[in-house]
Design a protein around this motif. Structure first.
Motif, PDB file in Angstrom:
ATOM      1  N   MET A  78     -56.487  50.592   9.833  1.00 14.27           N
ATOM      2  CA  MET A  78     -55.066  50.869  10.057  1.00 14.27           C
ATOM      3  C   MET A  78     -54.329  49.577  10.399  1.00 14.27           C
ATOM      4  O   MET A  78     -54.754  48.794  11.239  1.00 14.27           O
ATOM      5  N   VAL A 102     -45.169  45.874  17.272  1.00  6.90           N
ATOM      6  CA  VAL A 102     -45.969  46.590  18.276  1.00  6.90           C
ATOM      7  C   VAL A 102     -46.870  45.614  19.023  1.00  6.90           C
ATOM      8  O   VAL A 102     -46.988  45.647  20.252  1.00  6.90           O
ATOM      9  N   PHE A 141     -44.809  43.666  21.429  1.00  7.07           N
ATOM     10  CA  PHE A 141     -44.454  44.465  22.612  1.00  7.07           C
ATOM     11  C   PHE A 141     -45.611  44.508  23.589  1.00  7.07           C
ATOM     12  O   PHE A 141     -45.435  44.290  24.788  1.00  7.07           O
ATOM     13  N   TYR A 142     -46.844  44.775  23.078  1.00  3.24           N
ATOM     14  CA  TYR A 142     -47.969  44.885  23.998  1.00  3.24           C
ATOM     15  C   TYR A 142     -48.295  43.550  24.641  1.00  3.24           C
ATOM     16  O   TYR A 142     -48.678  43.490  25.818  1.00  3.24           O
ATOM     17  N   ALA A 166     -45.667  43.162  27.345  1.00  2.00           N
ATOM     18  CA  ALA A 166     -45.942  44.098  28.441  1.00  2.00           C
ATOM     19  C   ALA A 166     -47.140  43.635  29.248  1.00  2.00           C
ATOM     20  O   ALA A 166     -47.162  43.747  30.487  1.00  2.00           O
ATOM     21  N   VAL A 203     -45.953  40.904  31.535  1.00  2.07           N
ATOM     22  CA  VAL A 203     -45.189  41.455  32.662  1.00  2.07           C
ATOM     23  C   VAL A 203     -46.123  42.061  33.693  1.00  2.07           C
ATOM     24  O   VAL A 203     -46.087  41.715  34.887  1.00  2.07           O
ATOM     25  N   VAL A 204     -47.011  42.950  33.229  1.00  3.15           N
ATOM     26  CA  VAL A 204     -47.876  43.667  34.178  1.00  3.15           C
ATOM     27  C   VAL A 204     -48.882  42.713  34.810  1.00  3.15           C
ATOM     28  O   VAL A 204     -49.142  42.772  36.026  1.00  3.15           O
ATOM     29  N   LEU A 207     -38.315  41.987  27.158  1.00  5.37           N
ATOM     30  CA  LEU A 207     -38.207  43.429  26.892  1.00  5.37           C
ATOM     31  C   LEU A 207     -36.746  43.820  26.683  1.00  5.37           C
ATOM     32  O   LEU A 207     -36.432  44.672  25.844  1.00  5.37           O
ATOM     33  N   PHE A 261     -35.939  43.136  23.174  1.00  5.92           N
ATOM     34  CA  PHE A 261     -36.453  44.187  22.284  1.00  5.92           C
ATOM     35  C   PHE A 261     -35.553  45.413  22.303  1.00  5.92           C
ATOM     36  O   PHE A 261     -35.449  46.124  21.322  1.00  5.92           O
ATOM     37  N   LEU A 262     -34.917  45.678  23.467  1.00  3.22           N
ATOM     38  CA  LEU A 262     -34.074  46.859  23.588  1.00  3.22           C
ATOM     39  C   LEU A 262     -32.650  46.591  23.118  1.00  3.22           C
ATOM     40  O   LEU A 262     -31.762  47.409  23.330  1.00  3.22           O
ATOM     41  N   ILE A 319     -43.388  61.187  33.077  1.00  2.00           N
ATOM     42  CA  ILE A 319     -42.885  60.525  31.857  1.00  2.00           C
ATOM     43  C   ILE A 319     -43.524  61.145  30.622  1.00  2.00           C
ATOM     44  O   ILE A 319     -42.857  61.452  29.632  1.00  2.00           O
ATOM     45  N   ALA A 320     -44.870  61.351  30.698  1.00  2.73           N
ATOM     46  CA  ALA A 320     -45.576  61.849  29.520  1.00  2.73           C
ATOM     47  C   ALA A 320     -45.210  63.306  29.239  1.00  2.73           C
ATOM     48  O   ALA A 320     -45.181  63.732  28.083  1.00  2.73           O
ATOM     49  N   LYS A 353     -33.094  62.021  22.566  1.00  8.73           N
ATOM     50  CA  LYS A 353     -33.163  60.907  21.617  1.00  8.73           C
ATOM     51  C   LYS A 353     -31.782  60.579  21.073  1.00  8.73           C
ATOM     52  O   LYS A 353     -31.030  61.467  20.687  1.00  8.73           O
TER      53      LYS A 353
END
Lengths: 110, 168
Positions: free
Chosen positions: B1, B7, B10-11, B14, B17-18, B47, B50-51, B112-113, B119
């Motif tokens: 895949m 993506v 972004f990771y 992230a 950041v974390v 981020l 990205f937004l 959140i989940a 949307k």
């Protein structure tokens, strides 16, 4: 397995919310455990950043308006004044007590 | 895949950041904590990009990285003898703090989940600065003016707090 990979690959609102939730939890941890006043201010900065990230993420994914970004600008402004005042207080405490351990500065209790 | 490049980016951001926020939280050396705050603030600015929030990203870099971080580093250097780095940063109740943070994060992720978020229709990435400026001088004029007063009060308060006491 495949659906988890697809969920991870489709970066959306929830991914940003989780990142900001992690920042918030780390900030809470710092504020709860640290005794150094400057460390506590660092934790508060993390919490404010996570709130700002939430606002921008919601304004991008949920409303499509820029109102959320305006709130974030206000948060950044308040963080700046909080840092200025907080650090001035920390320096004043340091001149008075020669330490910034928040548990050593307890004369207001008496 | 095939994983799209956005993506991956972004990771990566992230993770920065974390990861740097974890160093802020768990490092026992406050100088390391203060410096890794740079990664968190810079990553959050990325981020924001990205937004599609270009103005907010620029403000974040200018005020947080350029202002607040320098101020914090000044305070760290001024209040802090190099010899007792380890002692001033010791922690109390590390396990309860960790438990509180973990429980809070668990509740947040669960909520959140489990929520079906509203949307927006596809948002075009376009410059936001002009729109934000118009809103500041239009719908948000009163908060804007109050913010100016707050900054003035903070300025005066910081000067008053940090000046030397004059003895009579």
């Amino acid at each position: 397995m495949a659906e988890y990979v697809a969920l991870l690959a489709d970066v959306g609102l929830k991914h940003y919310l989780v990142v900001s939730g992690i920042l918030f939890a780390l900030g809470i941890y710092i504020v709860l455990t640290r005794r150094n006043a400057i460390s506590i201010l660092l934790g508060v900065e993390l919490i404010l950043n996570s709130a700002g990230l939430n606002y921008v993420a919601f304004s991008h994914f949920s409303t499509g308006q820029v109102d959320g970004q305006i709130y974030t600008v206000f948060i950044i402004m308040l963080a700046a004044s909080e840092a200025a005042i907080g650090l001035a207080i920390v320096l004043a405490i340091y001149q008075l007590f020669a330490t910034i351990d928040v548990e050593a500065t307890e004369t207001l209790k008496d | 895949m095939e994983i799209p490049i956005n993506v991956l980016v972004f990771y990566l951001v992230a993770l920065v950041v974390v990861g740097s926020a974890c160093i802020v939280a768990f490092s026992r050396n406050i100088v390391h904590s203060a410096f890794s705050l740079l990664g968190t603030f810079g990553g959050v600015a990325a981020l924001y990009v990205f937004l599609g929030a270009d103005f907010v990203a620029a403000v974040q870099v200018l005020i947080y990285v350029g202002g607040i971080l320098v101020l914090i580093l000044f305070a760290v250097m001024l209040t802090h003898r190099i010899s007792d780095i380890q002692i001033t940063n010791r922690t109390v109740g590390r396990i309860p703090g960790l438990a509180a943070g973990a429980v809070f994060l668990g509740i947040l992720v669960y909520a959140i989940a489990g929520t079906d978020w509203a949307k927006a229709k596809e948002v075009a990435f376009e410059p936001t600065t002009a729109v934000i400026g118009n809103l500041f001088l239009g719908d948000y004029l009163l908060p804007f003016q109050i913010a100016a007063v707050v900054l003035l009060v903070a300025l005066i308060g910081a000067i008053t707090l940090s000046r030397k006491e004059i003895k009579e």
